[in-house]
Write a protein that holds these residues in place. Structure first.
Motif, mmCIF file in Angstrom:
data_model
loop_
_atom_site.group_PDB
_atom_site.id
_atom_site.type_symbol
_atom_site.label_atom_id
_atom_site.label_comp_id
_atom_site.label_asym_id
_atom_site.label_seq_id
_atom_site.Cartn_x
_atom_site.Cartn_y
_atom_site.Cartn_z
ATOM 1 N N PHE A 50 0.831 -1.201 0.000
ATOM 2 C CA PHE A 50 0.000 0.000 0.000
ATOM 3 C C PHE A 50 0.868 1.255 0.000
ATOM 4 O O PHE A 50 0.602 2.215 -0.730
ATOM 5 N N GLY A 51 1.910 1.257 0.821
ATOM 6 C CA GLY A 51 2.801 2.406 0.873
ATOM 7 C C GLY A 51 3.570 2.602 -0.413
ATOM 8 O O GLY A 51 3.730 3.739 -0.894
ATOM 9 N N ARG A 52 4.061 1.499 -0.991
ATOM 10 C CA ARG A 52 4.804 1.619 -2.257
ATOM 11 C C ARG A 52 3.900 2.121 -3.371
ATOM 12 O O ARG A 52 4.329 2.905 -4.231
ATOM 13 N N ARG A 53 2.653 1.693 -3.360
ATOM 14 C CA ARG A 53 1.711 2.194 -4.366
ATOM 15 C C ARG A 53 1.420 3.680 -4.148
ATOM 16 O O ARG A 53 1.260 4.433 -5.121
ATOM 17 N N THR A 54 1.360 4.101 -2.891
ATOM 18 C CA THR A 54 1.122 5.518 -2.602
ATOM 19 C C THR A 54 2.243 6.379 -3.173
ATOM 20 O O THR A 54 1.996 7.410 -3.807
ATOM 21 N N ILE A 55 3.475 5.955 -2.970
ATOM 22 C CA ILE A 55 4.622 6.696 -3.493
ATOM 23 C C ILE A 55 4.622 6.676 -5.017
ATOM 24 O O ILE A 55 4.915 7.687 -5.672
ATOM 25 N N ALA A 56 4.279 5.531 -5.598
ATOM 26 C CA ALA A 56 4.251 5.423 -7.061
ATOM 27 C C ALA A 56 3.187 6.334 -7.666
ATOM 28 O O ALA A 56 3.429 7.003 -8.678
ATOM 29 N N VAL A 57 2.020 6.389 -7.049
ATOM 30 C CA VAL A 57 0.943 7.248 -7.551
ATOM 31 C C VAL A 57 1.359 8.714 -7.474
ATOM 32 O O VAL A 57 1.101 9.504 -8.387
ATOM 33 N N GLY A 58 2.028 9.090 -6.398
ATOM 34 C CA GLY A 58 2.476 10.466 -6.269
ATOM 35 C C GLY A 58 3.600 10.819 -7.213
ATOM 36 O O GLY A 58 3.685 11.952 -7.692
ATOM 37 N N GLY A 59 4.468 9.847 -7.492
ATOM 38 C CA GLY A 59 5.592 10.107 -8.385
ATOM 39 C C GLY A 59 5.175 10.245 -9.831
ATOM 40 O O GLY A 59 5.614 11.164 -10.537
#
Length: 364
Positions: A232-241
């Motif tokens: 979930f956290g890695r997806r959050t960073i990916a979506v923001g990037g």
């Protein structure tokens, strides 16, 4: 006699080429080799990384504590005052943890203060308190969390599926939630009365520390694990990037964005319960300008406003810096206007520093 390394001769058959590159190409190759072989500066690398940012926040917090001790003496440098700062930081801190996720994903939420107010009012209505008195005070907890999650869901759906700009969507929620809280409470402060166990649970002390401080710590630890150690956290960073790259990688960007706003809404519900237990009231004025404090703490903590990078540890330090600064100003009888001015200067300085570090990283 011509040089056999540069021109064809009897010894160099026609069609063969020289093995020696032109001088200009040689210079470029040598320059590139020197650049590649240059050792990176470990100090600058550390300062531009998360360790350096957190070290800077610790230094800033220490400096504020030194100023507080020098100006307020024992009134500041006491265990009771430290616990007071932590109690004040708990409510803002819980909301800031949720805000970190939203900003890391490239969003923003201006409605957190209004959502907190609506949650506090709804969970302290006569009907809710009557039900909690007849059954268990956990009913008030459920109502506050449900209201917070519901408001967050509306924000998330508007932003992700409705394609409304986060600034506009959450600004509308700010006005709507605050207005609904005023309608429900009739613009009156609602007092919590005769709810066995509710206030006792949130205000009890364990080893001299109130439960709400432990709740803040648990939310912070949970947020750190969720952002740094889960998919979930890695997806959050990916979506923001890069949202488009995240979508092509198989991430359901719309659903994930909606979940992030629900997560922030739940954090607002938790903060509302902490505030209700501390003050014994539910009011439509609770959480006024809380969104500014939360966003400021997240930015100070090193989370990029453009998304793609977030720091839970930095957010915690950002909250402590602002609350300690407020405490120092209060003990020295400084005005709220001076506090607001200094907070504004700190926020601008933090954003400028972010931009400078980002431009430096992009050129290396």
């Amino acid at each position: 006699m011509s040089d056999s390394s540069t021109t064809p001769t009897a010894e160099t058959p026609l069609g063969s080429t020289s093995t020696t590159p032109p001088p200009a190409d040689t210079a470029r190759v040598e320059a590139a080799a020197r650049e590649t072989a240059r050792e990176p500066n470990p100090v600058m690398g550390a300062l531009s990384g998360s360790m350096g940012r957190n070290a800077g926040l610790v230094l800033a917090l220490v400096l504020i504590c030194v100023v507080g001790t020098a100006t307020a003496g024992d009134r500041f440098a006491s265990v009771d005052n430290a616990l007071t700062i932590l109690r004040l930081a708990a409510v803002t801190g819980v909301v800031s943890i949720g805000m970190t996720f939203v900003i890391t994903a490239g969003g923003i939420d201006l409605s957190v203060g209004a959502i907190l107010a609506l949650s506090s009012v709804w969970c302290t209505t006569v009907a809710t308190q009557t039900m909690a008195r007849d059954t268990h005070w956990i009913v008030m907890v459920f109502v506050a969390l449900a209201v917070g999650a519901g408001c967050g869901l509306v924000n998330g759906l508007l932003v992700s599926y409705g394609k409304v700009v986060p600034f506009i969507a959450t600004l509308a929620m700010l006005a709507s939630a605050r207005g609904l809280a005023e309608i429900i409470s009739n613009r009156r402060t609602q007092i919590v009365t005769d709810i066995p166990g509710f206030a006792e649970f949130f205000t009890r002390e364990i080893l001299g520390v109130q439960v709400i401080i432990y709740l803040f710590a648990l939310v912070a630890i949970g947020g750190w694990v969720l952002l740094n150690r889960t998919t979930f956290g890695r997806r959050t960073i990916a979506v923001g990037g890069n949202p488009e790259a995240a979508r092509l990688a198989g991430i359901n960007v719309k659903r994930h964005t909606a979940l992030l706003y629900v997560l922030l809404g739940v954090c607002c519900g938790i903060a509302a319960l902490m505030l209700v237990a501390r003050t014994g009231t539910g009011s439509s004025t609770h959480g006024t300008l809380l969104e500014l404090d939360a966003i400021a703490a997240v930015v100070i903590g090193g989370t990029l406003l453009s998304g793609g990078r977030g720091s839970i540890v930095g957010t915690v330090f950002g909250v402590l810096i602002f609350m300690t600064l407020t405490n120092v100003f209060t003990l020295n009888d400084r005005s709220i206007s001076e506090q607001a001015l200094l907070k504004g200067v700190i926020i601008v300085a933090a954003v400028l520093l972010q931009q400078r570090l980002a431009s430096r990283n992009s050129t290396t």
